[in-house]
Design a protein around this motif. Structure first.
Motif, mmCIF file in Angstrom:
data_model
loop_
_atom_site.group_PDB
_atom_site.id
_atom_site.type_symbol
_atom_site.label_atom_id
_atom_site.label_comp_id
_atom_site.label_asym_id
_atom_site.label_seq_id
_atom_site.Cartn_x
_atom_site.Cartn_y
_atom_site.Cartn_z
ATOM 1 N N ARG A 129 45.730 47.057 47.701
ATOM 2 C CA ARG A 129 45.465 45.826 46.954
ATOM 3 C C ARG A 129 46.764 45.204 46.471
ATOM 4 O O ARG A 129 46.958 43.999 46.531
ATOM 5 N N LEU A 175 48.553 43.592 49.215
ATOM 6 C CA LEU A 175 47.919 42.317 49.538
ATOM 7 C C LEU A 175 48.347 41.243 48.555
ATOM 8 O O LEU A 175 48.695 40.125 48.929
ATOM 9 N N SER A 176 48.342 41.556 47.257
ATOM 10 C CA SER A 176 48.639 40.515 46.274
ATOM 11 C C SER A 176 50.105 40.212 46.148
ATOM 12 O O SER A 176 50.471 39.146 45.686
ATOM 13 N N ASP A 186 38.203 40.789 50.860
ATOM 14 C CA ASP A 186 39.412 40.083 50.423
ATOM 15 C C ASP A 186 40.417 39.999 51.562
ATOM 16 O O ASP A 186 41.066 38.975 51.764
ATOM 17 N N ALA A 203 39.296 37.382 53.965
ATOM 18 C CA ALA A 203 39.481 36.040 53.411
ATOM 19 C C ALA A 203 40.951 35.656 53.353
ATOM 20 O O ALA A 203 41.291 34.474 53.405
ATOM 21 N N SER A 204 41.830 36.635 53.250
ATOM 22 C CA SER A 204 43.250 36.312 53.112
ATOM 23 C C SER A 204 43.861 35.896 54.431
ATOM 24 O O SER A 204 44.966 35.394 54.464
ATOM 25 N N PRO A 232 30.074 40.352 48.306
ATOM 26 C CA PRO A 232 29.175 39.787 47.292
ATOM 27 C C PRO A 232 29.234 38.264 47.329
ATOM 28 O O PRO A 232 30.304 37.676 47.373
ATOM 29 N N MET A 257 25.830 36.274 43.451
ATOM 30 C CA MET A 257 25.866 37.708 43.167
ATOM 31 C C MET A 257 26.984 37.996 42.192
ATOM 32 O O MET A 257 26.864 38.815 41.292
ATOM 33 N N ARG A 258 28.110 37.311 42.374
ATOM 34 C CA ARG A 258 29.244 37.582 41.517
ATOM 35 C C ARG A 258 28.983 37.139 40.093
ATOM 36 O O ARG A 258 29.444 37.762 39.159
ATOM 37 N N TYR A 274 41.596 33.847 39.893
ATOM 38 C CA TYR A 274 42.642 34.633 40.521
ATOM 39 C C TYR A 274 42.164 35.335 41.792
ATOM 40 O O TYR A 274 41.165 36.039 41.780
ATOM 41 N N PRO A 290 43.658 37.972 44.639
ATOM 42 C CA PRO A 290 44.830 38.845 44.785
ATOM 43 C C PRO A 290 45.806 38.404 45.865
ATOM 44 O O PRO A 290 47.008 38.523 45.693
ATOM 45 N N TRP A 291 45.299 37.889 46.992
ATOM 46 C CA TRP A 291 46.244 37.570 48.045
ATOM 47 C C TRP A 291 46.952 36.248 47.813
ATOM 48 O O TRP A 291 47.940 35.962 48.442
ATOM 49 N N LEU A 292 46.439 35.441 46.885
ATOM 50 C CA LEU A 292 47.155 34.196 46.596
ATOM 51 C C LEU A 292 48.204 34.424 45.523
ATOM 52 O O LEU A 292 49.186 33.719 45.430
ATOM 53 N N GLY A 293 47.941 35.463 44.696
ATOM 54 C CA GLY A 293 48.892 35.717 43.625
ATOM 55 C C GLY A 293 48.716 34.722 42.492
ATOM 56 O O GLY A 293 47.887 33.827 42.533
ATOM 57 N N LEU A 352 32.022 44.861 39.946
ATOM 58 C CA LEU A 352 31.177 44.480 41.062
ATOM 59 C C LEU A 352 31.919 43.642 42.086
ATOM 60 O O LEU A 352 31.744 43.808 43.287
ATOM 61 N N GLU A 353 32.732 42.728 41.635
ATOM 62 C CA GLU A 353 33.377 41.853 42.617
ATOM 63 C C GLU A 353 34.866 41.677 42.389
ATOM 64 O O GLU A 353 35.452 40.688 42.799
ATOM 65 N N ASN A 399 36.410 40.833 39.766
ATOM 66 C CA ASN A 399 36.555 39.574 39.062
ATOM 67 C C ASN A 399 37.602 39.697 37.968
ATOM 68 O O ASN A 399 37.282 39.685 36.773
#
Lengths: 558, 309
Positions: free
Chosen positions: A108, A111-112, A131, A134-135, A499, A503-504, B50, B52-55, B271-272, B274
């Protein structure tokens, strides 16, 4: 004394500077630069080594279960040597961690912080997978799969194609699931056989029988100690009513034949959440009745799946739904409290119309392999992949195992797997399966229980897999066989995407509402009619949007 | 300021004498700056969506959306209310019980007994709630758990489902938390008691004060500064009702009474992934806590003439 002051001052300076000792290459986990170079392999073993040598970078956790022989480590070992010599692939670990959680955290972070990701790597975290997709940093492999996957791989992934949904979007396929045994966490019914014998009962085949057996276990003093201290059935209701251990999904599945709480199932072409299907009400009503009659432990909602097994292990509960290997652990704990106890295993009871459905996890335990967008050697990867599967299909170089002297040795022409019995015995057998890019040997779903089924029905073991399986004890083989027989009732969730938007924001509150209502209906005086209110509320408070979004996803991957 | 000896001059002179002390504290100082202050810049993600991959630099700004969302959740009011109730109960008993215990322990003459009681009583502090949660589930079980066995045999009533009945859950939380912590918290108060000038007691005895009167007029006032410090710090904790404990003990039957802000955020953020939402809540709690600390210091100053600076 003056010099004393000097000593004090210098020691303070030293202490202050010691702060910086920790900087720099402190941890041994970073950057294990490989010793191997990317030059051509030294010898052409066979025609395949005449290929262009390439490097594949990866990353992985190395736990205490990964065992090496002296002189080998994760960069320098028999598997990497084999890959280099036979396939021209030099495998390099960009970094390693000590456990799975640290590995995913580090991914992670990579990735970030826009760090370069490895070429080929495993991910076992669904939201991280989405993620990554999507990235835009992982590759769409649909073309490569069509071009380079071997026939038998395509056959395998064709047979279990639902598993690919986890990695599909409208645009393409972003990785491959790495299969495990598939049904390793599917429940079967474990019963106190000695109690059945004492009370002269047959194992339950239908929910009606199940009820009678529970009644006898609760009121018939099956342990013969004159106290009313036994109950019929143990299960966990703390996180879910469908669990990998201490499960109750089949009670609901007996009325729906398909839907179970917590899973998304296809009904009339659309995906629907099992928890709010009408048949669940029948299951809840039954459980409410049983709870009031004392067949169930009133503490089930505060017990998690492992803690709920204690009731069976301590001789309080007479039945529990648990995976097919459970007699080996944790149910064997029963023997230490009661050495006269007998445990046997049976198929799950079916509903009044013969229906049944039971919990199933994903076929790959959420483990997938993904590829860096810039990775150029997909053809070589698929070659490697197919070779590794030789172990599972028992073909080619790996028909007995990976490497002789490591995970097996030939003794009089027969493979031997216990390292202590090798011609040169090894105390702790090395685990070459764990050196591969996939962290373990990938499997063919349901193969294990198919073998158990064959052996339990009297076949003599011929293949390597069968011989290995034959070493299991009788009740575990029976359980595996039953597991295979019950495969029609498997009800894994069909929703494998990330999700969704609603859902989120609302999913968690809805889940909480469902679980709370279920637990209260069964164990308190909340009325069963409140189930209808629950369904209505679920749909109106965001469930409808979630269902629509889930179906939109389903349509995009169908 | 143009005093003959400038402030900087005095500063230089002072440093010459005390530089070893500054060096001693330097590592800790750097660590705090690096790990406590610098990361504060990350708080901006509370105002972003936010990814994560965009920072941080490239994630979208959403202003106060997350804070608004906190209150739009159906369970929000319930959750905040639970947190406040549980917290207030824990704070009030968490201060009064150790104080009373310290006073009582102080009255014991036998030093051996005093020491052993004190040691036994502060041991539970070191247990983690993961372990203690499992133990409590067994001890409070309605199927032969120790507590219920005593209750049914001595009082003859039905077993009480402590962890599964809404009306009992908060009591169980508070009582078990106090049981775990009171011994350790009392240490501070015992130290305060030990620091009281014994001649005050002698003077009181001469004046004919009973033991009780002495406690009320000498010991308690002597402990007051410490009680105020501890109380103030605890008030800053008002929105932390004890995540570890609640997380390990709560269950579907008691969500309504036991769900606190932290468990709620844990589920929603886990969960996501977030992160923005979780950070926003963390920021919200910190702001409130800060406000509470300042508020209680003002109170302490006004009513007990107590200053911290």
């Amino acid at each position: 004394m003056n010099y004393k002051k000097g000593i004090i001052r210098s020691s303070i300076v030293i202490m202050a500077l010691s702060l910086f000792v920790g900087c720099g290459n402190g941890s041994g986990n970073n950057n294990q630069a490989s010793n191997g170079s990317t030059n051509a392999p030294s010898e052409s073993v066979d025609k395949e080594a005449e290929k262009q040598p390439i490097t594949i970078t990866t990353a992985r956790p190395i736990g205490s279960d990964v065992i090496f022989v002296d002189g080998e480590d994760i960069t320098n070992n028999v598997h990497n040597k084999w890959a280099k010599e036979t396939l021209g692939i030099d495998i390099k670990d960009l970094w390693t961690t000590a456990d799975n959680t640290a590995y995913h955290t580090k991914l992670r972070l990579a990735l970030s912080t826009n760090e370069e990701l490895p070429d080929v790597f495993i991910v076992q975290d669904r939201s991280l997978v989405s993620d990554l997709i999507a990235s835009g940093k992982v590759m769409d492999i649909s073309e490569a799969y069509e071009k380079y996957a071997t026939e038998r791989m395509k056959g395998l992934y064709g047979e279990f194609s639902e598993a690919l949904n986890q990695l599909k979007t409208e645009d393409g396929l972003y990785g491959l699931p790495i299969f495990t045994s598939g049904d390793g966490t599917n429940p079967v019914l474990w019963v106190r056989q000695d109690w059945l014998d004492t009370l002269n009962l047959e194992a339950p085949k239908t929910i009606e029988d199940f009820e009678k057996v529970m009644d006898a276990f609760t009121n018939g003093d099956p342990d013969g100690n004159g106290k009313k201290d036994t109950i019929g059935f143990a299960f966990s209701a703390r996180e879910n009513f469908s669990n990998w251990m201490s499960d109750a999904s089949f009670i609901f599945g007996a009325y729906s034949g398909q839907a179970i709480p917590g899973s998304w199932t296809e009904i009339d072409g659309k995906l629907k959440l099992g928890s709010v299907q009408p048949e669940m009400k029948q299951g809840l009503a039954k459980m409410k009745e049983w709870a009031s009659k004392g067949y169930l432990d009133a503490e089930s909602p505060i017990l998690d799946p492992i803690k709920a097994t204690e009731s069976f292990i301590q001789g309080r509960a007479g039945m529990i739904a648990a995976p097919s290997w459970s007699e080996g652990w944790p149910l064997n704990g029963l023997y230490s409290t009661n050495d006269k106890a007998k445990i046997d295993v049976y198929p799950l009871p079916v509903g009044p119309d013969g229906k049944s459905a039971r919990f199933m996890n994903t076929l790959n335990e959420n483990k997938v392999v993904v590829f860096n967008k810039n990775f150029k050697d997909m053809d070589r990867f698929f070659e490697y992949f197919d070779k590794i599967y030789d172990v599972v299909y028992e073909t080619g170089d790996f028909q007995y195992g990976y490497f002789e002297g490591y995970d097996y040795a030939l003794v009089n022409g027969e493979p031997e797997y216990d390292s202590k019995k090798f011609p040169t015995p090894i105390e702790k057998g090395p685990t070459p399966a764990k050196y591969s890019l996939f962290w373990h040997t990938p499997d063919i779903p349901l193969k294990g229980s198919a073998i158990a089924n064959k052996l339990h029905n009297g076949a003599t073991p011929t293949t390597v897999g069968e011989k290995k399986a034959a070493t299991q004890n009788e009740v575990t083989l029976k359980a595996g066989s039953i597991n295979y027989d019950l495969r029609e009732s498997n009800s894994p969730t069909a929703f494998l995407g990330a999700p969704t938007k609603t859902m989120r924001s609302k999913g968690e509150s809805l889940d909480k509402m469902v679980l709370e209502t279920y637990a209260r209906i069964v164990f308190t005086d909340k009325s069963i009619e409140d189930f209808d209110t629950l369904v209505k509320d679920w749909y109106s408070k965001g469930g409808q949007e979630i269902e629509d979004e889930v179906n939109a996803w389903y349509d995009s991957v169908k | 300021m143009s005093a003959p000896e400038s402030r900087f001059g005095r500063f230089k002179k002072g440093i010459k004498r005390t530089w070893p002390l500054h060096m001693l504290i330097l590592p800790a100082f750097i660590l705090i700056i690096l790990f406590n202050y610098v990361p504060m810049f990350g708080l901006v993600i509370a105002f972003q969506d936010y990814k994560p991959w965009l920072g941080i630099m490239n994630s979208e700004w959403v202003g106060l959306t997350h804070f608004r969302n906190l209150f739009l959740f159906e369970d929000s009011v319930n959750v905040i209310w639970n947190t406040l109730i549980i917290s207030v109960l824990k704070i009030s008993f968490g201060v009064s019980v150790p104080v009373i215990f310290a006073l009582l322990l102080n009255e014991i003459r036998n030093i051996g007994l005093k020491r052993s009681v004190q040691t036994l009583v502060y041991l539970p502090h070191f247990l983690s709630w993961v372990i203690l949660g499992g133990i409590l589930i067994d001890v409070l079980s309605i199927n032969g758990g120790l507590v219920n066995r005593v209750i049914t045999s001595v009082f003859g009533i039905e077993p009480i489902f402590f962890l599964g009945t809404g009306s009992w859950f908060r009591t169980t939380l508070v009582v078990s938390d106090i049981w775990k912590e009171f011994g350790f918290s009392a240490i501070v108060y015992l130290a305060a008691i030990a620091g009281i000038n014994p001649s005050l007691y002698e003077a009181a005895e001469v004046d004919g004060a009973s033991r009780m009167k002495q406690i009320l007029n000498i010991t308690l006032p002597g402990m007051l500064p410490i009680i105020i410090v501890v109380g103030t710090l605890q008030l800053g904790n008002i929105l932390n009702a004890g995540f570890d404990q609640v997380f390990n003990l709560y269950n579907p039957l008691v969500y309504r009474e036991g769900d606190i802000i932290d468990t709620f955020v844990y589920r929603n953020a886990l969960l996501e992934g977030n992160f923005s939402f979780a950070t926003a809540i963390g920021l919200f709690k910190s702001v409130i806590s800060f406000g509470m600390v300042v508020f209680s210091y003002r109170l302490a100053y006004k009513y007990a003439n107590y200053r911290v600076w």
